[in-house]
Design an enzyme around this catalytic site. Structure first.
Site, PDB file in Angstrom:
ATOM      1  N   ASN A 111       0.869  -1.186   0.000  1.00 55.71           N
ATOM      2  CA  ASN A 111       0.000   0.000   0.000  1.00 55.71           C
ATOM      3  C   ASN A 111       0.906   1.236   0.000  1.00 55.71           C
ATOM      4  OD1 ASN A 111      -1.883   2.001   0.439  1.00 55.71           O
ATOM      5  ND2 ASN A 111      -2.263   1.449   2.585  1.00 55.71           N
ATOM      6  N   TRP A 112       0.973   1.886  -1.142  1.00 57.47           N
ATOM      7  CA  TRP A 112       1.901   3.030  -1.272  1.00 57.47           C
ATOM      8  C   TRP A 112       1.308   4.310  -0.713  1.00 57.47           C
ATOM      9  CZ3 TRP A 112       4.032   2.169  -6.982  1.00 57.47           C
ATOM     10  CH2 TRP A 112       4.729   0.969  -7.005  1.00 57.47           C
ATOM     11  N   LYS A 113       0.074   4.268  -0.303  1.00 51.86           N
ATOM     12  CA  LYS A 113      -0.601   5.459   0.257  1.00 51.86           C
ATOM     13  C   LYS A 113      -0.400   6.658  -0.668  1.00 51.86           C
ATOM     14  CE  LYS A 113       0.238   3.532   4.795  1.00 51.86           C
ATOM     15  NZ  LYS A 113       0.073   3.698   6.211  1.00 51.86           N
ATOM     16  N   HIS A 167      -9.565   1.237   5.106  1.00 50.79           N
ATOM     17  CA  HIS A 167      -8.264   1.447   5.750  1.00 50.79           C
ATOM     18  C   HIS A 167      -8.461   2.393   6.933  1.00 50.79           C
ATOM     19  CE1 HIS A 167      -4.134   2.619   6.486  1.00 50.79           C
ATOM     20  NE2 HIS A 167      -3.768   1.541   5.799  1.00 50.79           N
ATOM     21  N   GLU A 208      -6.781   4.760   8.044  1.00 49.85           N
ATOM     22  CA  GLU A 208      -6.527   6.184   7.770  1.00 49.85           C
ATOM     23  C   GLU A 208      -7.771   6.835   7.172  1.00 49.85           C
ATOM     24  OE1 GLU A 208      -2.913   5.588   5.576  1.00 49.85           O
ATOM     25  OE2 GLU A 208      -1.891   5.090   7.446  1.00 49.85           O
ATOM     26  N   GLU A 224      -5.567  -4.943  10.791  1.00 51.94           N
ATOM     27  CA  GLU A 224      -4.564  -3.890  10.953  1.00 51.94           C
ATOM     28  C   GLU A 224      -4.849  -3.105  12.234  1.00 51.94           C
ATOM     29  OE1 GLU A 224      -2.534  -2.816   7.044  1.00 51.94           O
ATOM     30  OE2 GLU A 224      -4.223  -1.478   7.269  1.00 51.94           O
ATOM     31  N   GLY A 252       2.217   2.308  10.865  1.00 54.37           N
ATOM     32  CA  GLY A 252       3.160   3.419  10.718  1.00 54.37           C
ATOM     33  C   GLY A 252       3.848   3.825  12.010  1.00 54.37           C
ATOM     34  N   SER A 289       3.255  -1.982  10.557  1.00 51.68           N
ATOM     35  CA  SER A 289       4.706  -1.943  10.794  1.00 51.68           C
ATOM     36  C   SER A 289       5.407  -3.250  10.408  1.00 51.68           C
ATOM     37  CB  SER A 289       5.011  -1.566  12.247  1.00 51.68           C
ATOM     38  OG  SER A 289       4.547  -0.256  12.503  1.00 51.68           O
ATOM     39  N   GLY A 330       2.743  -1.165   4.361  1.00 54.19           N
ATOM     40  CA  GLY A 330       2.708   0.256   4.014  1.00 54.19           C
ATOM     41  C   GLY A 330       4.115   0.768   3.743  1.00 54.19           C
TER      42      GLY A 330
HETATM   43  C1  PEP Z   1      -0.866   0.195   6.007  1.00 55.72           C
HETATM   44  O1  PEP Z   1      -0.873   1.321   5.564  1.00 55.72           O
HETATM   45  O2  PEP Z   1      -1.796  -0.565   5.720  1.00 55.72           O
HETATM   46  C2  PEP Z   1       0.229  -0.206   6.882  1.00 55.72           C
HETATM   47  C3  PEP Z   1       0.158  -1.368   7.431  1.00 55.72           C
HETATM   48  O3  PEP Z   1       1.248   0.694   7.056  1.00 55.72           O
HETATM   49  P1  PEP Z   1       2.679   0.387   7.726  1.00 55.72           P
HETATM   50  O4  PEP Z   1       3.177  -0.915   7.153  1.00 55.72           O
HETATM   51  O5  PEP Z   1       3.544   1.544   7.333  1.00 55.72           O
HETATM   52  O6  PEP Z   1       2.466   0.289   9.198  1.00 55.72           O
END
Ligand code: PEP
Length: 253
Positions: free
Chosen positions: A9-11, A95, A97, A167, A173, A213, A234
């Site tokens: 997931n490049w956000k 998600h 976010e 998640e 993050g 993470s 992410g």
């Molecule tokens: C995500 O955005 O779904 C995610 C898991 O981010 P990260 O790996 O940076 O925690």
């Protein structure tokens, strides 16, 4: 059960040119994708560049979001058909976010899930508790509610087409991943609920991914945790080297 699934997931990172180059790096590193399914979720503006960069390789493409209407006066939104025609086979919905920053409700996410599925996309439905909810002992209740509402409009025999990503909000993050034991337990709860909603056969088809993470250093332990059918990555998916190292943990399992 289908192959394990690893999603990057490049956000909101990367211009189309940067996305092309990252996708090329991943493509080059994954000459033969065997024993694992890999999917990239770039920003909408980079879908076409990434599609071109991946041409000829069995690496999938996902949207990071979708709207439930087919078309119309919905400024800023993207329909399931638009994603399909841009080469997407998957779409991330719910998600944290988007729940937290954009105020998306469980009902909102349910509508997106139904529309995505009806159009032929595989939704990757994200659920997870906040730190406060975990401390209060409400993790099972929260993810149960998120799932029940989002899956309310889905017929029993379509539930197996939905991938679930557990998640925990506190792990996204933050550099603080959930432990393999915490993850396995949450995944067990999710699988049990899917069985209740759709029966054993459908429930067994959904892959349950962990996200939060994930890094090359912890991916091996997370990938081997019981009940983990893949990872949603992410930050560590923004560099070809680290993403490939995470994907490789599944190839060597
Ligand atoms: C995500 O955005 O779904 C995610 C898991 O981010 P990260 O790996 O940076 O925690």
């Amino acid at each position: 059960m289908a192959l394990p699934l690893v999603v990057g997931n490049w956000k909101m990172h990367g211009t189309p040119a940067e996305a092309f180059s990252l996708a090329r790096g991943i493509r080059t590193g994954l000459k033969r994708v065997q024993g694992v399914e890999v999917v990239l979720a770039p920003p909408f503006t980079s879908l076409s560049a990434v599609y071109k960069a991946l041409r000829g390789r069995s690496i999938g493409l996902a949207g990071q979001n979708v709207f439930w209407q087919e078309q119309g006066a919905f400024t800023g939104e993207i329909s399931p058909k638009m994603l399909l025609e841009s080469g997407c086979g998957f779409v991330i919905v719910g998600h944290s976010e988007r729940r937290r920053i954009l105020g998306e409700s469980d009902q909102f996410i349910g509508k997106k899930t139904v529309a995505a599925l009806a159009a032929g996309l595989r939704p990757i439905l994200c659920v997870g508790e906040t730190l406060q909810e975990r401390r209060q002992g409400s993790t099972r209740k929260i993810i149960g509610r998120q799932l029940r509402v989002a899956l309310k409009g889905i017929t029993k025999n379509a539930i197996g087409k939905i991938e679930i990503a557990y998640e925990p909000v506190w792990a996204i993050g933050t550099g603080r991943n959930a432990t393999p034991d915490q993850i396995s337990l949450a995944h067990q709860w999710i699988r049990e609920l899917l069985r209740k909603l759709a029966g054993n056969e459908q429930a067994a088809k959904s892959r349950i991914l962990y996200g939060g993470s994930v890094r090359p250093e912890n991916a091996g332990d997370l990938a081997r945790a019981p009940e983990v059918n893949g990872l949603l990555v992410g930050g560590a998916s923004l560099k070809a080297e680290s993403f490939l190292s995470i994907v490789n943990q599944f190839i060597s399992i």
